[in-house]
Enzyme design. Sequence first.
Site, PDB file in Angstrom:
ATOM      1  N   GLY A  40       0.814  -1.202   0.000  1.00  0.00           N
ATOM      2  CA  GLY A  40       0.000   0.000   0.000  1.00  0.00           C
ATOM      3  C   GLY A  40       0.852   1.259   0.000  1.00  0.00           C
ATOM      4  O   GLY A  40       1.912   1.298   0.616  1.00  0.00           O
ATOM      5  N   ARG A  75       0.851  -4.958  -5.209  1.00  0.00           N
ATOM      6  CA  ARG A  75       1.142  -6.261  -4.632  1.00  0.00           C
ATOM      7  C   ARG A  75       1.281  -7.281  -5.753  1.00  0.00           C
ATOM      8  O   ARG A  75       0.712  -7.098  -6.822  1.00  0.00           O
ATOM      9  CB  ARG A  75       0.046  -6.662  -3.639  1.00  0.00           C
ATOM     10  N   ASP A 135       5.202  -4.532   6.271  1.00  0.00           N
ATOM     11  CA  ASP A 135       5.497  -5.880   6.740  1.00  0.00           C
ATOM     12  C   ASP A 135       5.652  -6.883   5.599  1.00  0.00           C
ATOM     13  O   ASP A 135       6.644  -7.607   5.503  1.00  0.00           O
ATOM     14  CB  ASP A 135       4.381  -6.323   7.688  1.00  0.00           C
ATOM     15  N   THR A 139       4.629   2.581   5.539  1.00  0.00           N
ATOM     16  CA  THR A 139       3.280   2.051   5.783  1.00  0.00           C
ATOM     17  C   THR A 139       2.572   2.939   6.790  1.00  0.00           C
ATOM     18  O   THR A 139       3.184   3.409   7.751  1.00  0.00           O
ATOM     19  CB  THR A 139       3.324   0.606   6.321  1.00  0.00           C
ATOM     20  N   ASP A 172       0.380   1.912   8.837  1.00  0.00           N
ATOM     21  CA  ASP A 172      -0.047   1.096   9.979  1.00  0.00           C
ATOM     22  C   ASP A 172       0.834   1.256  11.214  1.00  0.00           C
ATOM     23  O   ASP A 172       0.409   0.910  12.319  1.00  0.00           O
ATOM     24  CB  ASP A 172      -0.087  -0.387   9.591  1.00  0.00           C
ATOM     25  N   ASP A 215       3.301  -0.560  12.212  1.00  0.00           N
ATOM     26  CA  ASP A 215       3.356  -1.873  12.859  1.00  0.00           C
ATOM     27  C   ASP A 215       4.718  -2.555  12.742  1.00  0.00           C
ATOM     28  O   ASP A 215       4.829  -3.764  12.960  1.00  0.00           O
ATOM     29  CB  ASP A 215       2.290  -2.793  12.283  1.00  0.00           C
ATOM     30  N   ARG A 228      -5.509  -3.292  10.058  1.00  0.00           N
ATOM     31  CA  ARG A 228      -6.048  -4.649  10.209  1.00  0.00           C
ATOM     32  C   ARG A 228      -5.453  -5.371  11.399  1.00  0.00           C
ATOM     33  O   ARG A 228      -6.157  -6.090  12.108  1.00  0.00           O
ATOM     34  CB  ARG A 228      -5.790  -5.458   8.927  1.00  0.00           C
TER      35      ARG A 228
END
Length: 330
Positions: free
Chosen positions: A11, A79, A110, A133, A135, A137, A179
């Site tokens: 993304g 992707r 990730d 990213t 996120d 994470d 997510r």
Amino acid sequence: MMRIAILCSGGDAPGMNACLRAVVRTASTMGVEVVGVRHGYQGLLDGDFYESGDGTGVMSARSVSHIIQHGGTILRTGRCDEFRTASGVRKAADTLVANNIDGLVVIGGDGSLRGAIELGKVWSGRIVGCPGTIDNDLAGTDYTIGFLTAVATAVEAIDKLRDTAESHERLFLVEVMGRGSGYLALFTALASGAEFACIPETPTHSAQMVSDISVLKKRGKASIIVVVAEGDDDGGIEVLRGELEAEGCPYPLRSVKLGHVQRGGSPTPADRILASEAGDLAARALIDGKSGVMAGRLAGQMQLTPFAEAIAGTKTVPLEQIQLLKRMSV
């Protein structure tokens, strides 16, 4: 002359262009060629290189002029299912060998770093990652490139929703991305003055929420904002809305999904600086012979973290900020 390639994967995140710019300019000042790969790992499989005009895919310092302020990525991203296979990884390695590439910079999250690990098993070149990213994470960096911009975008939207919520005395459920990580939801909730954040890391109990919401109603709260991570354990924003209604929520409910708008937009100054620092360190690390590491900023210091540690899943949302949100929601 040493040649390195660079790609963006997964993304998109605000600041990817700033990171790309830093890699190209740092490498250029050190006498190293940078070849841009379009469309992520798919571009490695297809030999899809940056349109340099001479067919080489080489990016000059001028080719990245005036992109630091733009969201998205001029190299495009995506992707690649084929890259998830052993034959696909091998094909990507063959492309790098055929084009005399000595090193690769991967900007992504990730999944992108996991792909880099697999590529490193069949290709002898060096690979360094940059954490792109929204996120947040990945371990090894306080914030990932694009995270703070995504928070700012979500907060701006919620500020507008609050006006409507207040005018109609409603409860708005606002779903943000994330997510597997609640960072984006928690930071958005804190910065927007939301009353609740539903995140994957903590259980969501609708009955208790309605009880707490009822207390706030009695205290004179005219509106309620609940920020929900898309990966919340309760099953998503519509499921939660149904449960709150069934439990007798005292406010009329509305739900809004912010969606992909969170990925776009001009990166904040903080993201531009982080991206520039990460890209610069990644380029220098590759040239110095480092491999299998991600460039990030931890506790205010730029450092390199092994891929395995960066994706280990050990980065958890800070408990003190969860408690802070509770204290602010009175």
